[in-house]
Motif scaffolding. Structure first.
Motif, mmCIF file in Angstrom:
data_model
loop_
_atom_site.group_PDB
_atom_site.id
_atom_site.type_symbol
_atom_site.label_atom_id
_atom_site.label_comp_id
_atom_site.label_asym_id
_atom_site.label_seq_id
_atom_site.Cartn_x
_atom_site.Cartn_y
_atom_site.Cartn_z
ATOM 1 N N PHE A 2 4.515 13.777 3.055
ATOM 2 C CA PHE A 2 3.160 13.413 2.629
ATOM 3 C C PHE A 2 2.906 11.922 2.903
ATOM 4 C CE2 PHE A 2 0.009 12.727 -0.916
ATOM 5 C CZ PHE A 2 -0.950 13.604 -0.444
ATOM 6 N N VAL A 3 3.893 11.095 2.563
ATOM 7 C CA VAL A 3 3.774 9.650 2.789
ATOM 8 C C VAL A 3 3.763 9.356 4.299
ATOM 9 C CG1 VAL A 3 4.873 7.391 2.440
ATOM 10 C CG2 VAL A 3 4.804 9.036 0.556
ATOM 11 N N LEU B 85 0.150 18.783 -10.387
ATOM 12 C CA LEU B 85 0.395 20.122 -9.816
ATOM 13 C C LEU B 85 1.222 20.949 -10.784
ATOM 14 C CD1 LEU B 85 0.132 21.347 -6.834
ATOM 15 C CD2 LEU B 85 2.469 20.682 -6.556
ATOM 16 N N LEU C 298 -6.921 13.359 -0.929
ATOM 17 C CA LEU C 298 -5.461 13.323 -0.862
ATOM 18 C C LEU C 298 -4.837 14.348 -1.817
ATOM 19 C CD1 LEU C 298 -5.088 9.458 -0.678
ATOM 20 C CD2 LEU C 298 -4.412 11.061 1.101
ATOM 21 N N LYS C 299 -5.455 14.478 -2.983
ATOM 22 C CA LYS C 299 -4.922 15.425 -3.967
ATOM 23 C C LYS C 299 -5.043 16.861 -3.450
ATOM 24 C CE LYS C 299 -5.118 16.284 -8.868
ATOM 25 N NZ LYS C 299 -5.767 15.988 -10.130
ATOM 26 N N TRP D 143 0.372 10.124 5.704
ATOM 27 C CA TRP D 143 -0.555 9.057 5.283
ATOM 28 C C TRP D 143 -0.350 7.801 6.142
ATOM 29 C CZ3 TRP D 143 0.706 4.255 3.091
ATOM 30 C CH2 TRP D 143 -0.360 3.528 2.549
ATOM 31 N N ARG E 145 0.833 -1.213 0.000
ATOM 32 C CA ARG E 145 0.000 0.000 0.000
ATOM 33 C C ARG E 145 0.863 1.257 0.000
ATOM 34 N NH1 ARG E 145 -3.161 -0.626 4.943
ATOM 35 N NH2 ARG E 145 -4.579 1.003 4.266
ATOM 36 N N LYS E 146 1.968 1.198 0.720
ATOM 37 C CA LYS E 146 2.846 2.373 0.766
ATOM 38 C C LYS E 146 3.486 2.615 -0.615
ATOM 39 C CE LYS E 146 6.772 4.393 3.195
ATOM 40 N NZ LYS E 146 7.729 4.295 4.288
ATOM 41 N N ASN F 68 -8.087 5.939 1.101
ATOM 42 C CA ASN F 68 -7.288 6.428 -0.031
ATOM 43 C C ASN F 68 -8.129 7.199 -1.051
ATOM 44 O OD1 ASN F 68 -4.871 5.309 0.957
ATOM 45 N ND2 ASN F 68 -5.514 3.301 0.215
ATOM 46 N N PHE G 222 0.330 13.063 -8.093
ATOM 47 C CA PHE G 222 -0.256 14.340 -7.632
ATOM 48 C C PHE G 222 0.685 15.485 -7.971
ATOM 49 C CE2 PHE G 222 -2.463 11.942 -3.917
ATOM 50 C CZ PHE G 222 -3.520 11.611 -4.745
ATOM 51 N N LYS H 86 1.289 7.357 -6.209
ATOM 52 C CA LYS H 86 0.173 8.311 -6.267
ATOM 53 C C LYS H 86 0.677 9.722 -5.976
ATOM 54 C CE LYS H 86 -3.787 6.018 -6.766
ATOM 55 N NZ LYS H 86 -4.887 6.331 -7.648
ATOM 56 N N ASP I 49 -8.851 9.647 -3.528
ATOM 57 C CA ASP I 49 -7.955 10.436 -4.372
ATOM 58 C C ASP I 49 -8.182 11.947 -4.273
ATOM 59 O OD1 ASP I 49 -6.201 8.714 -5.432
ATOM 60 O OD2 ASP I 49 -6.736 9.097 -7.524
ATOM 61 N N TYR J 63 -2.465 17.537 -0.927
ATOM 62 C CA TYR J 63 -1.171 17.772 -1.591
ATOM 63 C C TYR J 63 -1.124 19.202 -2.128
ATOM 64 C CZ TYR J 63 3.078 16.427 -4.080
ATOM 65 O OH TYR J 63 4.378 16.329 -4.497
ATOM 66 N N ASN J 64 -2.147 19.570 -2.899
ATOM 67 C CA ASN J 64 -2.175 20.899 -3.524
ATOM 68 C C ASN J 64 -2.144 22.029 -2.501
ATOM 69 O OD1 ASN J 64 -2.257 19.909 -6.094
ATOM 70 N ND2 ASN J 64 -4.478 19.973 -6.247
ATOM 71 N N ASP J 65 -2.884 21.843 -1.409
ATOM 72 C CA ASP J 65 -2.998 22.924 -0.426
ATOM 73 C C ASP J 65 -1.716 23.152 0.354
ATOM 74 O OD1 ASP J 65 -5.557 23.219 -1.208
ATOM 75 O OD2 ASP J 65 -6.479 22.251 0.531
ATOM 76 N N PHE K 142 0.952 4.153 -2.763
ATOM 77 C CA PHE K 142 0.693 5.536 -2.345
ATOM 78 C C PHE K 142 1.822 6.473 -2.787
ATOM 79 C CE2 PHE K 142 0.729 9.117 0.606
ATOM 80 C CZ PHE K 142 -0.565 9.573 0.398
ATOM 81 N N LYS K 143 3.067 5.972 -2.726
ATOM 82 C CA LYS K 143 4.203 6.801 -3.158
ATOM 83 C C LYS K 143 4.065 7.157 -4.640
ATOM 84 C CE LYS K 143 8.500 6.397 -1.533
ATOM 85 N NZ LYS K 143 9.775 5.779 -1.154
ATOM 86 N N LYS L 99 -1.993 31.690 3.195
ATOM 87 C CA LYS L 99 -1.543 30.417 2.638
ATOM 88 C C LYS L 99 -0.084 30.506 2.182
ATOM 89 C CE LYS L 99 -2.853 27.035 -0.852
ATOM 90 N NZ LYS L 99 -3.776 26.746 -1.931
ATOM 91 N N GLN M 86 -8.015 7.074 5.061
ATOM 92 C CA GLN M 86 -7.806 5.632 5.230
ATOM 93 C C GLN M 86 -8.344 4.848 4.028
ATOM 94 O OE1 GLN M 86 -9.412 4.974 9.154
ATOM 95 N NE2 GLN M 86 -7.402 5.207 10.096
#
Lengths: 224, 196
Positions: free
Chosen positions: B62-63, A49, B29-30, B66, A34-35, B24, A45, A41, B26, B33-35, A38-39, A98, B22
């Protein structure tokens, strides 16, 4: 596995260290899977961006070629414009919060007497005693009114002290000095000062002079 | 009573956020990341870092966030708590990096150490070092798996799809999907053992 099977298994697990290790190994493998996913993913992302700029440009191209789309876009822009106008104050302040992070300041070496007052003020600045730092730097700046470093730090100290109005005068002096090593940062913080005061056009114009990813991000966010 | 309804609202938002991470989700999570990316990038750029370093550090943080949410080691009270947590972990990671061998001889060392001692506790919440190493071995081995296994394990363990959905997706029987998954896990296990 039903409830009964689970209970039997858990009972067995209590006293069986080999089985406990096997379960832990499986948990490790599954979490690792899963990790790893996720990495990947997270990397994806990041690509979205970065590609955001080109997507915006591509969209603009389509609108230029199609009059119908342009008129629809104009209505949408008009509608969004009205919403933006009424929310501008809130969104500018949100954007400022921000993207604003105070400058970390310069390294100080209190052993050298030449810059003692400057460094002493820098220590105050780093401890969040902005009024004290400003007071000390002001004294130095009176003798060197065009000094880019002093003007820059007076500007960022005023901004850190939540006084964008006062920050502008000092940051402008540094931003007007094309030779200054603080040129990019001065334009960035000057842009943010304008943003804080809701002078959006001036903020964009100034941020465009700062060649940093951060400035580009604020400009894009302002245009959205 | 207004006070009560606010509390209920906060609780539901917190629960939703944790569940989304939990599961996941998308989009959640996205936006997380963006914020947070640009703020972290700005911090690293103004503190002797490069754009590439900012990306690497932020991705690590980030990881880590998570992992901690998955493992219930961090339960955010709301979105801004989660943002703050992510930003703090990224900052810690950057300060750790600055204090690595490359920077040890510079004047800035003492300042950084002082900051680290105050914030190190968050890092301690992450898996114990030994477990983390084992998990990271699996992560590296996973990258060496074939695309078919990666995809199958992804729908099983990341998307948490049911065996029935998976068999439809891959156009195979449920028994076959289960067997294929078993073989992929065995392949992965062999790769991990080989790397040791």
């Amino acid at each position: 596995m039903n409830t009964n099977e689970r209970e039997v298994f858990e009972e067995k697990l209590k006293d069986n260290t080999t089985l406990q290790q096997q379960v832990k190994d499986i948990e490790t493998i599954l979490f690792g899977v899963r990790k790893a996913i996720f990495k990947n993913k997270a990397n994806h992302f990041h690509k979205t961006l970065i590609n955001k700029d080109s997507e915006i440009k591509a969209d603009k191209k389509v609108f230029n070629l199609n009059f119908k789309h342009m008129s629809i876009a104009a209505s949408v822009v008009l509608l969004l414009g009205s919403v933006w106008f009424f929310n501008q104050k809130k969104s500018n302040s949100t954007l400022f919060d921000k993207y604003y992070i105070e400058d970390r300041g310069l390294e100080t070496n209190m052993g050298e007497t030449n810059n003692y007052t400057f460094d002493d003020a820098m220590v105050d600045y780093k401890h969040g005693k902005y009024d004290k730092a400003i007071e000390k730097w002001n004294l130095l700046q009176k003798n060197q009114p065009k000094n880019d470093t002093l003007n820059y730090f007076l500007g960022v100290a005023h901004l850190a002290n939540k006084d964008a109005d006062k920050a502008i005068k000092f940051l402008e002096t540094t931003a007007n000095n094309s030779e200054s090593t603080f040129l990019n940062e001065a334009n960035f913080y000057l842009g943010l000062s304008y943003l804080k005061l809701d002078k959006t056009d001036l903020a964009i114009e100034t941020l465009q002079k700062s060649n940093s990813e951060r400035s580009k991000a604020v400009i894009e966010a302002l245009k959205e | 009573m207004p006070e009560k309804s606010t509390l209920q609202k906060d609780y539901s938002s917190q629960e939703k956020l944790v569940k989304s991470i939990q599961a996941n989700d998308d989009s959640v999570l996205k936006s997380l990341y963006n914020d947070n990316f640009y703020k972290t990038e700005q911090y690293i750029l103004t503190n002797s870092g490069s754009v590439d370093e900012a990306k690497d550090i932020f991705q690590e943080a980030f990881v880590a966030v998570w992992e901690n949410v998955q493992d219930n080691k961090f339960v955010p009270k709301n979105e801004s708590a989660l943002n703050g947590y992510l930003y703090t972990i990224a900052k810690n990671k950057w300060l750790n990096h600055l204090n690595s061998v490359r920077y040890r001889k510079t004047n800035s060392f003492e300042n950084h150490v002082q900051t680290l001692t105050n914030t190190n506790t968050i890092e301690n919440e992450i898996f114990k070092e030994e477990d983390t190493n084992k998990i990271n071995e699996v992560v590296s081995a996973f990258d060496s798996l074939g695309e078919a296994c990666k995809k199958l394990l992804s729908v099983f363990y990341y998307d948490n799809k049911s065996l029935r959905d998976i068999s439809k997706l891959f156009n195979v029987t449920e028994a076959s999907a289960r067997n294929k998954k078993y073989r992929c896990i065995e392949k992965l296990r062999t790769l991990v053992l080989k790397s040791n």
